[in-house]
Design a protein around this motif. Structure first.
Motif, PDB file in Angstrom:
ATOM      1  N   GLU A  49      46.804  -2.994 -19.010  1.00 31.78           N
ATOM      2  CA  GLU A  49      47.597  -1.942 -19.681  1.00 31.78           C
ATOM      3  C   GLU A  49      48.051  -2.376 -21.075  1.00 31.78           C
ATOM      4  O   GLU A  49      48.463  -1.522 -21.882  1.00 31.78           O
ATOM      5  N   THR A  50      47.954  -3.664 -21.371  1.00 28.26           N
ATOM      6  CA  THR A  50      48.293  -4.089 -22.737  1.00 28.26           C
ATOM      7  C   THR A  50      47.261  -3.560 -23.737  1.00 28.26           C
ATOM      8  O   THR A  50      47.422  -3.728 -24.941  1.00 28.26           O
ATOM      9  N   ILE A  51      46.254  -2.913 -23.230  1.00 26.92           N
ATOM     10  CA  ILE A  51      45.283  -2.224 -24.084  1.00 26.92           C
ATOM     11  C   ILE A  51      46.018  -1.278 -25.063  1.00 26.92           C
ATOM     12  O   ILE A  51      45.580  -1.055 -26.191  1.00 26.92           O
ATOM     13  N   HIS A  52      47.179  -0.754 -24.612  1.00 27.32           N
ATOM     14  CA  HIS A  52      47.941   0.168 -25.464  1.00 27.32           C
ATOM     15  C   HIS A  52      48.594  -0.534 -26.656  1.00 27.32           C
ATOM     16  O   HIS A  52      49.016   0.099 -27.601  1.00 27.32           O
ATOM     17  N   VAL A  53      48.689  -1.855 -26.559  1.00 27.90           N
ATOM     18  CA  VAL A  53      49.223  -2.613 -27.696  1.00 27.90           C
ATOM     19  C   VAL A  53      48.128  -2.816 -28.743  1.00 27.90           C
ATOM     20  O   VAL A  53      48.385  -2.778 -29.940  1.00 27.90           O
ATOM     21  N   TYR A  54      46.921  -3.026 -28.249  1.00 27.06           N
ATOM     22  CA  TYR A  54      45.866  -3.523 -29.141  1.00 27.06           C
ATOM     23  C   TYR A  54      44.820  -2.479 -29.541  1.00 27.06           C
ATOM     24  O   TYR A  54      43.988  -2.744 -30.400  1.00 27.06           O
ATOM     25  N   MET A  55      44.847  -1.324 -28.873  1.00 29.82           N
ATOM     26  CA  MET A  55      43.870  -0.290 -29.226  1.00 29.82           C
ATOM     27  C   MET A  55      44.585   1.020 -29.528  1.00 29.82           C
ATOM     28  O   MET A  55      45.692   1.244 -29.044  1.00 29.82           O
ATOM     29  N   HIS A  56      43.923   1.855 -30.286  1.00 29.18           N
ATOM     30  CA  HIS A  56      44.418   3.218 -30.472  1.00 29.18           C
ATOM     31  C   HIS A  56      43.221   4.156 -30.544  1.00 29.18           C
ATOM     32  O   HIS A  56      42.074   3.704 -30.638  1.00 29.18           O
ATOM     33  N   CYS A  57      43.491   5.427 -30.466  1.00 30.99           N
ATOM     34  CA  CYS A  57      42.400   6.406 -30.515  1.00 30.99           C
ATOM     35  C   CYS A  57      41.685   6.277 -31.871  1.00 30.99           C
ATOM     36  O   CYS A  57      42.330   6.342 -32.923  1.00 30.99           O
ATOM     37  N   PRO A  58      40.367   6.100 -31.839  1.00 24.45           N
ATOM     38  CA  PRO A  58      39.632   5.935 -33.100  1.00 24.45           C
ATOM     39  C   PRO A  58      39.724   7.171 -34.002  1.00 24.45           C
ATOM     40  O   PRO A  58      39.554   7.072 -35.210  1.00 24.45           O
ATOM     41  N   LYS A  73      51.853   5.769 -14.429  1.00 25.73           N
ATOM     42  CA  LYS A  73      50.852   5.134 -13.565  1.00 25.73           C
ATOM     43  C   LYS A  73      50.504   3.740 -14.093  1.00 25.73           C
ATOM     44  O   LYS A  73      50.231   2.815 -13.327  1.00 25.73           O
ATOM     45  N   GLU A  74      50.532   3.634 -15.430  1.00 27.00           N
ATOM     46  CA  GLU A  74      50.174   2.352 -16.021  1.00 27.00           C
ATOM     47  C   GLU A  74      51.300   1.333 -15.883  1.00 27.00           C
ATOM     48  O   GLU A  74      51.055   0.128 -15.829  1.00 27.00           O
ATOM     49  N   VAL A  75      52.538   1.820 -15.817  1.00 23.51           N
ATOM     50  CA  VAL A  75      53.667   0.920 -15.530  1.00 23.51           C
ATOM     51  C   VAL A  75      53.453   0.330 -14.137  1.00 23.51           C
ATOM     52  O   VAL A  75      53.552  -0.877 -13.929  1.00 23.51           O
ATOM     53  N   SER A  76      53.102   1.191 -13.181  1.00 21.17           N
ATOM     54  CA  SER A  76      52.822   0.736 -11.817  1.00 21.17           C
ATOM     55  C   SER A  76      51.732  -0.330 -11.811  1.00 21.17           C
ATOM     56  O   SER A  76      51.874  -1.380 -11.189  1.00 21.17           O
ATOM     57  N   ASP A  77      50.640  -0.037 -12.492  1.00 21.24           N
ATOM     58  CA  ASP A  77      49.520  -0.989 -12.515  1.00 21.24           C
ATOM     59  C   ASP A  77      49.932  -2.321 -13.144  1.00 21.24           C
ATOM     60  O   ASP A  77      49.524  -3.384 -12.681  1.00 21.24           O
ATOM     61  N   SER A  78      50.744  -2.248 -14.194  1.00 22.59           N
ATOM     62  CA  SER A  78      51.194  -3.488 -14.850  1.00 22.59           C
ATOM     63  C   SER A  78      52.044  -4.328 -13.904  1.00 22.59           C
ATOM     64  O   SER A  78      51.899  -5.551 -13.838  1.00 22.59           O
ATOM     65  N   ILE A  79      52.947  -3.666 -13.183  1.00 20.05           N
ATOM     66  CA  ILE A  79      53.844  -4.384 -12.268  1.00 20.05           C
ATOM     67  C   ILE A  79      53.023  -5.044 -11.148  1.00 20.05           C
ATOM     68  O   ILE A  79      53.208  -6.229 -10.849  1.00 20.05           O
ATOM     69  N   ILE A  80      52.103  -4.280 -10.572  1.00 23.46           N
ATOM     70  CA  ILE A  80      51.280  -4.827  -9.480  1.00 23.46           C
ATOM     71  C   ILE A  80      50.421  -5.979 -10.002  1.00 23.46           C
ATOM     72  O   ILE A  80      50.277  -7.014  -9.352  1.00 23.46           O
ATOM     73  N   GLU A  81      49.875  -5.805 -11.197  1.00 18.06           N
ATOM     74  CA  GLU A  81      49.039  -6.857 -11.788  1.00 18.06           C
ATOM     75  C   GLU A  81      49.864  -8.124 -12.036  1.00 18.06           C
ATOM     76  O   GLU A  81      49.407  -9.235 -11.761  1.00 18.06           O
ATOM     77  N   MET A 113      65.972  -5.833 -13.982  1.00 18.82           N
ATOM     78  CA  MET A 113      65.364  -4.506 -13.840  1.00 18.82           C
ATOM     79  C   MET A 113      65.544  -3.671 -15.111  1.00 18.82           C
ATOM     80  O   MET A 113      66.543  -3.816 -15.817  1.00 18.82           O
ATOM     81  N   PRO A 114      64.617  -2.760 -15.359  1.00 17.33           N
ATOM     82  CA  PRO A 114      64.813  -1.821 -16.477  1.00 17.33           C
ATOM     83  C   PRO A 114      65.773  -0.720 -16.060  1.00 17.33           C
ATOM     84  O   PRO A 114      66.038  -0.545 -14.871  1.00 17.33           O
ATOM     85  N   PRO A 115      66.263   0.064 -17.022  1.00 16.13           N
ATOM     86  CA  PRO A 115      67.041   1.246 -16.646  1.00 16.13           C
ATOM     87  C   PRO A 115      66.131   2.259 -15.933  1.00 16.13           C
ATOM     88  O   PRO A 115      64.913   2.152 -16.009  1.00 16.13           O
ATOM     89  N   GLY A 116      66.743   3.223 -15.264  1.00 17.75           N
ATOM     90  CA  GLY A 116      65.953   4.290 -14.646  1.00 17.75           C
ATOM     91  C   GLY A 116      65.634   4.035 -13.186  1.00 17.75           C
ATOM     92  O   GLY A 116      65.838   2.940 -12.664  1.00 17.75           O
ATOM     93  N   MET A 117      65.144   5.085 -12.545  1.00 17.73           N
ATOM     94  CA  MET A 117      64.764   4.980 -11.142  1.00 17.73           C
ATOM     95  C   MET A 117      63.330   5.467 -10.978  1.00 17.73           C
ATOM     96  O   MET A 117      63.031   6.301 -10.124  1.00 17.73           O
ATOM     97  N   GLY A 118      62.462   4.934 -11.807  1.00 12.59           N
ATOM     98  CA  GLY A 118      61.064   5.367 -11.800  1.00 12.59           C
ATOM     99  C   GLY A 118      60.150   4.336 -11.169  1.00 12.59           C
ATOM    100  O   GLY A 118      60.501   3.686 -10.178  1.00 12.59           O
ATOM    101  N   GLU A 119      58.980   4.182 -11.780  1.00 14.57           N
ATOM    102  CA  GLU A 119      57.910   3.359 -11.209  1.00 14.57           C
ATOM    103  C   GLU A 119      58.346   1.940 -10.872  1.00 14.57           C
ATOM    104  O   GLU A 119      58.016   1.424  -9.809  1.00 14.57           O
TER     105      GLU A 119
END
Lengths: 132, 243
Positions: free
Chosen positions: A102-111, B107-115, B132-138
């Motif tokens: 997901e760190t892809i969002h740090v390093y890439m953007h829509c071309p 969904k990507e927050v979830s994937d990051s946490i699991i990873e 913990m971050p603020p909020g009651m989400g992922e």
């Protein structure tokens, strides 16, 4: 090596699934390998074989199906191939995505519109597709 | 056969050698979760415990500023070993983002946490403290799914604004049967018993208060001086309730 951590997860999960299916032995495992994480298949296969020793998975034929990544911009709708953006990244950036995709969002953007708001539609992660 | 995500099976395994896992949460931002979780980690370490600190605020990580941990890099060892700062085993998303902004959807927050849980190889620990971050989400929901032995320490400041949200988090955790060790009232700057009374009403243990210190930031990044700061004694007092 990150491949070992993922291989450990695969073995753990495959053993659980084999038990759930009441398999006496496992002859075949099919894995889907997404392009985003740039898994080194040689290292990954070696790790799978080493870590499966002494488990029900030992000796199983393991098939690796690599699948390309496709990215869609949530802002302008443009769809592009991951490989097109990946080639422009530095080694540190590639490594970060290798660990946490997901760190892809740090390093890439829509071309097209430069937005960072995009989805990896295909090609993320490692998945167990079949086990028999 | 339905595709299986193998990471799910390994996350519990990754924390099996950690005796206590304590999440410092609030629901509300800006009440001092990072400060209290980081100081508590240092205090527990001083008492001789082996302590890990995990900053799970993926959008606004800040524990590294208190520990001066942004110049370090985790090492690969069949996964990733957290960095070690003055005896604290520390992991944060900043080690993968070069401390740049990470804007992503749920969904990507979830994937990051699991990873993160899949690849991080913690040593045997007495305590893993989670900021913990603020909020009651992922992050909250995933953490509850990943770690079955999770206990919460709630943080609020003295205001009705903060307690309004902390109350909701407390109600949610109770409904989900997730243990709450108690609540720390942070940045207290009045004699009001509002938070204490609210804890009684919610049947949550009031662990104590930590005063507001204007100059606290002066100590950030100086790990040898953090425990000499005026706030440290007060935090040690409330941390004495930690099981």
């Amino acid at each position: 090596m990150h491949e070992w951590a993922l291989a450990e997860a695969v073995i753990n999960s495959a053993v659980e699934e084999a038990q759930r299916k009441n398999l006496r032995s496992v002859g075949f495992i099919s894995l889907k390998i997404g392009e985003v994480q740039q898994i080194d298949l040689e290292v990954f296969d070696f790790a799978i074989k080493e870590l499966s020793k002494g488990t029900i998975i030992e000796g199983a034929k393991v098939e690796y199906k690599e699948y390309p990544a496709k990215i869609r911009c949530n802002s302008c709708g443009y769809v592009w191939k991951y490989a097109d953006s990946f080639k422009d990244l530095g080694e540190e950036e590639k490594e970060a995505i290798h660990f946490i995709p997901e760190t892809i969002h740090v390093y890439m953007h829509c071309p097209k519109c430069k937005s960072r708001d995009f989805d990896i539609e295909e090609g993320r992660g490692v998945w167990i597709e079949d086990i028999t | 056969m339905k595709l299986i995500d193998p990471r799910v099976s390994i996350t519990e395994e990754r924390v099996k050698n950690i005796k206590n896992i304590l999440a410092f949460g609030s629901g509300k931002g800006g009440v001092g979760k990072s400060t209290l979780s980081t100081f508590t980690s240092l205090i527990l370490k001083e008492k001789g415990f082996k302590v890990g600190l995990l900053d799970l605020d993926l959008y606004g990580p800040s524990s590294h500023l208190i520990l001066d941990g942004d110049h370090l890099q985790p090492k690969e060892d069949y996964g990733i070993k957290p960095v070690e700062i003055d005896g604290i085993h520390f992991m944060s998303i900043i080690y993968f983002t070069q401390n740049k902004p990470l804007a992503m959807r749920g969904k990507e927050v979830s994937d990051s946490i699991i990873e993160l849980f899949t690849i991080t190889k913690w040593d045997d620990l007495d305590y893993l403290i989670i900021d913990m971050p603020p909020g009651m989400g992922e992050t909250l929901l995933d953490l509850i799914n990943i770690i079955k032995r999770l206990e919460f320490i709630l943080i609020s400041n003295s205001t009705r604004f903060a307690m309004e949200t902390v109350t909701k988090l407390a109600m949610f955790l109770k409904e989900q049967n997730i243990p709450i060790v108690g609540l720390i009232e942070n940045m207290k700057n009045s004699n009001s018993d509002f938070v204490k009374n609210k804890c009684e009403e919610l049947q949550i243990k009031y662990l104590g208060k930590v005063s507001y210190y204007q100059d606290l930031e002066d100590y950030y990044g100086k790990t040898d001086e953090l425990l000499k700061s005026p706030i440290s004694k007060e935090i040690a007092e409330v941390a004495s309730f930690i099981p």
